[in-house]
Design an enzyme around this catalytic site. Structure first.
Site, PDB file in Angstrom:
ATOM      1  N   ARG A 217       0.870  -1.183   0.000  1.00 42.58           N
ATOM      2  CA  ARG A 217       0.000   0.000   0.000  1.00 42.58           C
ATOM      3  C   ARG A 217       0.904   1.229   0.000  1.00 42.58           C
ATOM      4  NH1 ARG A 217      -2.364   3.301   3.933  1.00 42.58           N
ATOM      5  NH2 ARG A 217      -4.464   4.018   3.427  1.00 42.58           N
TER       6      ARG A 217
ATOM      7  N   SER B 126     -12.700  -3.016   0.967  1.00 39.12           N
ATOM      8  CA  SER B 126     -13.023  -2.415   2.267  1.00 39.12           C
ATOM      9  C   SER B 126     -14.492  -2.022   2.265  1.00 39.12           C
ATOM     10  CB  SER B 126     -12.194  -1.142   2.490  1.00 39.12           C
ATOM     11  OG  SER B 126     -10.828  -1.439   2.490  1.00 39.12           O
TER      12      SER B 126
ATOM     13  N   LYS C  81      -4.029   5.959   8.769  1.00 37.71           N
ATOM     14  CA  LYS C  81      -4.895   6.355   7.646  1.00 37.71           C
ATOM     15  C   LYS C  81      -5.591   7.648   8.035  1.00 37.71           C
ATOM     16  CE  LYS C  81      -8.862   4.520   5.013  1.00 37.71           C
ATOM     17  NZ  LYS C  81      -8.592   4.759   3.614  1.00 37.71           N
TER      18      LYS C  81
END
Ligand code: 3NM
Length: 224
Positions: free
Chosen positions: A47, A119, A148
């Site tokens: 990521r 998600s 995040k």
């Protein structure tokens, strides 16, 4: 309904490490990944996000090196939100959020031989992800996360529990602020695994932290 892939084994979600080159502080990200693999992670997601994130050739090269390491340990290599990169590398799969490319389109682009993770934060999103052919659902943030910046409000484990009661066989992974000290309720709510960034990427001794995490999960009765 689009077909799910048959390449994901639920047990591979148990300790799902997520990392980009910006998550490892002063430590070399490839070294961190190798220590995590040695320590017992069961799945890896690249990521690459945020200030300083790699792009272009540098990202391709870094991703290829991560993939090679994952292959050595027979751990699935999943790419976050970059279908082109995943296809270029023949990665094992892609993970998308609700703001990313639509899951149904990603499934079509990937074909059925690849893993698709989505998600989801509401029951409508879960249903849409299943209909789009998702192999597993990521649910969070379970706890407060600093990894995040645009994370949704903390959801706890209730949504996992509710979703599990509706879909007994759906592979679910919890995410957000999960550590070796607070992971147990996530499995108790019905998740098949925990996704973590900082609990592993931010550890001083990544190998020891991962090994301890994997052993604690096994002690909860989850096969690794
Ligand atoms: N997604 P950490 S929370 C990438 O809620 C990500 O969907 C989330 O990092 C979500 O383990 C999150 O350091 C960050 O809290 C997880």
């Amino acid at each position: 309904m689009l077909r799910r892939s048959s390449s994901l084994n639920k047990e591979q979600l148990a300790l799902y490490f997520i990392m980009g080159s910006t998550n490892t502080g002063t430590q070399d990200p490839l070294h961190v990944l190798e220590c995590a693999l040695r320590g017992g992670i069961t799945c890896f997601q690249l990521r690459e996000k945020g200030p300083g994130a790699k792009s272009g050739e540098a990202l391709l090269e870094f991703a290829r090196q991560c993939q090679e390491l994952c292959k050595e340990y027979s751990v699935p290599f999943i790419v976050n939100d970059d279908v082109d990169l995943a296809l270029a590398l023949d990665a094992d799969g892609v993970h998308v959020g609700q703001e990313d490319e639509q899951a149904a389109i990603v499934r079509k682009r990937l074909g059925i031989g690849k893993i698709l993770g989505v998600s989801s934060h509401t029951s409508d999103e879960v249903l849409a992800a299943i209909e789009a052919g998702a192999d597993y659902i990521g649910m969070g943030p379970v706890y407060t996360t600093t990894s995040k910046p645009d994370a949704k409000p903390v959801a706890g484990t209730q949504f996992i529990q509710t979703t599990r009661s509706v879909y007994p066989d759906l592979p679910i992974v919890g995410i957000g602020g999960i550590t070796v000290d607070n992971f147990a309720p996530v499995f108790a709510a019905g998740a098949n695994g925990v996704s973590v960034i900082s609990a592993i990427a931010g550890a001083t001794d990544v190998y020891a932290a991962t090994k301890a995490f994997a052993e604690s999960i096994e002690k909860e009765g989850v096969p690794l």
